[in-house]
Design a protein around this motif. Structure first.
Motif, PDB file in Angstrom:
ATOM      1  N   VAL A   1       4.307  -6.571   2.795  1.00  0.00           N
ATOM      2  CA  VAL A   1       3.040  -5.888   2.547  1.00  0.00           C
ATOM      3  C   VAL A   1       2.307  -5.610   3.849  1.00  0.00           C
ATOM      4  O   VAL A   1       2.159  -6.487   4.692  1.00  0.00           O
ATOM      5  N   GLY A   2       1.840  -4.378   3.969  1.00  0.00           N
ATOM      6  CA  GLY A   2       1.042  -3.980   5.128  1.00  0.00           C
ATOM      7  C   GLY A   2      -0.443  -4.044   4.816  1.00  0.00           C
ATOM      8  O   GLY A   2      -0.879  -4.771   3.924  1.00  0.00           O
ATOM      9  N   ARG A   3      -1.193  -3.243   5.533  1.00  0.00           N
ATOM     10  CA  ARG A   3      -2.648  -3.215   5.368  1.00  0.00           C
ATOM     11  C   ARG A   3      -3.015  -2.746   3.959  1.00  0.00           C
ATOM     12  O   ARG A   3      -2.524  -1.710   3.500  1.00  0.00           O
ATOM     13  N   PRO A   4      -3.877  -3.476   3.262  1.00  0.00           N
ATOM     14  CA  PRO A   4      -4.221  -3.116   1.880  1.00  0.00           C
ATOM     15  C   PRO A   4      -4.817  -1.717   1.758  1.00  0.00           C
ATOM     16  O   PRO A   4      -5.592  -1.277   2.598  1.00  0.00           O
ATOM     17  N   ASN A   5      -4.400  -1.045   0.708  1.00  0.00           N
ATOM     18  CA  ASN A   5      -4.922   0.264   0.344  1.00  0.00           C
ATOM     19  C   ASN A   5      -5.084   0.250  -1.180  1.00  0.00           C
ATOM     20  O   ASN A   5      -4.281   0.839  -1.904  1.00  0.00           O
ATOM     21  N   PRO A   6      -6.101  -0.480  -1.675  1.00  0.00           N
ATOM     22  CA  PRO A   6      -6.221  -0.686  -3.122  1.00  0.00           C
ATOM     23  C   PRO A   6      -6.356   0.604  -3.928  1.00  0.00           C
ATOM     24  O   PRO A   6      -5.861   0.689  -5.043  1.00  0.00           O
ATOM     25  N   ARG A   7      -6.986   1.605  -3.363  1.00  0.00           N
ATOM     26  CA  ARG A   7      -7.145   2.879  -4.088  1.00  0.00           C
ATOM     27  C   ARG A   7      -5.782   3.535  -4.327  1.00  0.00           C
ATOM     28  O   ARG A   7      -5.488   4.003  -5.431  1.00  0.00           O
ATOM     29  N   GLU A   8      -4.944   3.554  -3.292  1.00  0.00           N
ATOM     30  CA  GLU A   8      -3.605   4.142  -3.431  1.00  0.00           C
ATOM     31  C   GLU A   8      -2.738   3.307  -4.369  1.00  0.00           C
ATOM     32  O   GLU A   8      -1.989   3.849  -5.189  1.00  0.00           O
ATOM     33  N   ALA A   9      -2.825   2.000  -4.263  1.00  0.00           N
ATOM     34  CA  ALA A   9      -2.047   1.125  -5.149  1.00  0.00           C
ATOM     35  C   ALA A   9      -2.419   1.379  -6.608  1.00  0.00           C
ATOM     36  O   ALA A   9      -1.541   1.519  -7.471  1.00  0.00           O
ATOM     37  N   GLN A  10      -3.700   1.466  -6.887  1.00  0.00           N
ATOM     38  CA  GLN A  10      -4.143   1.711  -8.258  1.00  0.00           C
ATOM     39  C   GLN A  10      -3.719   3.100  -8.734  1.00  0.00           C
ATOM     40  O   GLN A  10      -3.286   3.277  -9.870  1.00  0.00           O
TER      41      GLN A  10
END
Length: 174
Positions: free
Chosen positions: A151-160
């Motif tokens: 896992v890299g830097r979180p991107n919660p919007r893209e993940a969702q």
């Protein structure tokens, strides 16, 4: 009748492996992962689990519950032999082909690269895991460690967004 019994036994083993995998993956939900189970691809195939990491990476997970020993009690190690996936003496390379095909279908549906994974319950995996033709094969007890490590830097919007897109474009297999 014997074939029907063998098929039923394989189905039950598959379901048990998928249950064990789901139990292990539960902890990832609290870490921002999205996990979808038993998604239809094609007419008769399904992805056991689709994972969307907190950074938006997508993985398909094919679960295998393979015996640790043969009928004589000898170890059945999952390993590579001449570039082919084997479980003891059994050729399991078709599992790699299936994982690659399913992953390709998911990638087309979502419009993003998808990484195929095969997780093995019970049978030991040579070297604690390896890659064959771009598919990571590893024992269930290393699954969380290996997933988290990627896992890299979180991107919660893209993940969702990707998880929601998967729910729309890849319906439940049931």
């Amino acid at each position: 009748m014997a074939k029907a019994q063998r098929d039923a036994g394989r189905w039950q083993a598959g379901a048990e492996g998928e249950r064990r995998t789901a139990q292990l993956l539960t902890v990832l939900l609290r870490e921002g992962w999205f996990v979808l189970y038993d998604l239809a691809v094609g007419r008769r195939a399904n992805v056991d689990a689709l994972l969307v990491a907190p950074d938006g990476q997508v993985f398909t997970l094919d679960t295998k519950l393979w015996a640790a020993r043969d009928q004589e009690g000898q170890p059945r190690v999952v390993h590579l032999d001449g570039g082919r996936l084997r479980h003891g003496e059994a050729d399991r390379d078709r599992q790699v082909d299936t994982a690659l095909w399913e992953t390709g279908e998911v990638s087309k549906a979502l419009g993003v690269p998808v990484t195929p994974l095969i997780v093995v319950h019970n049978a030991p995996v040579d070297g604690g895991g390896f890659h064959v033709r771009g598919v990571a094969v590893f024992p269930a007890d290393r699954m969380l460690e290996l997933l988290r490590h990627n896992v890299g830097r979180p991107n919660p919007r893209e993940a969702q967004r990707l998880a929601q897109l998967a729910e729309v474009r890849l319906p439940s297999h049931q």
